[in-house]
Scaffold this motif. Structure first.
Motif, PDB file in Angstrom:
ATOM      1  N   THR A  93       8.761 -49.041  23.778  1.00  0.00           N
ATOM      2  CA  THR A  93       8.460 -50.427  23.810  1.00  0.00           C
ATOM      3  C   THR A  93       7.903 -50.726  22.505  1.00  0.00           C
ATOM      4  N   THR A  95       6.735 -54.238  20.241  1.00  0.00           N
ATOM      5  CA  THR A  95       6.542 -55.647  20.621  1.00  0.00           C
ATOM      6  C   THR A  95       5.818 -56.283  19.575  1.00  0.00           C
ATOM      7  N   THR A 111      10.970 -58.265  20.347  1.00  0.00           N
ATOM      8  CA  THR A 111      10.918 -56.751  20.636  1.00  0.00           C
ATOM      9  C   THR A 111      11.775 -56.215  19.790  1.00  0.00           C
TER      10      THR A 111
END
Length: 133
Positions: A93, A95, A111
């Protein structure tokens, strides 16, 4: 909005690396990236990773500050990374840190996905950018 492109990355080991008593290898690296495409930017950051004794299992976190232009809008923003590999099954991930944008990217959120194909790094960046009054 979504933009895609390529990036190069150079990583250099830093002094804070160590091997724990249980065989887990913790490494600190500096990051230096160049993004190409609709995201035309340079970034610098720090990464901390832990590699376990189980093949294909590891984790990392990183922070990088990106400075340049995104679809013609200039400024900077910070990306936060969180990655896990569980015996080869990867979850990653990236972000945009809230309120980290500056300049024309002040209201940026979003993102990013990254992938490596045939040795080349690619990004797909899904973002929102509110127009300032």
């Amino acid at each position: 909005m979504r933009v895609s492109g390529k990036f190069t990355v150079q990583m250099q080991a830093q002094e804070a690396s160590f091997e724990g008593s249980d065989g887990i290898n913790v490494t600190r690296m500096s990051l230096d990236k160049t993004y190409k495409g609709e995201l035309s930017a340079h970034s610098q950051g720090e990464m901390l990773s832990a590699v376990t004794t189980t093949t294909g299992s590891a984790g990392y976190v990183a922070i990088e500050q990106v400075t340049g232009s995104l679809s013609g809008q200039s400024g900077s923003f910070v990306l936060q990374h969180s990655g896990i590999m569980d015996q080869g099954d990867a979850q990653l991930t990236l972000t945009v840190v809230p309120d980290s944008g500056s300049g024309e990217l002040k209201t940026l959120s979003g993102t990013m996905d990254i992938r490596i194909d045939s040795g080349e790094h690619h990004y797909d960046f899904d973002y929102e950018l509110d127009v300032l009054p």
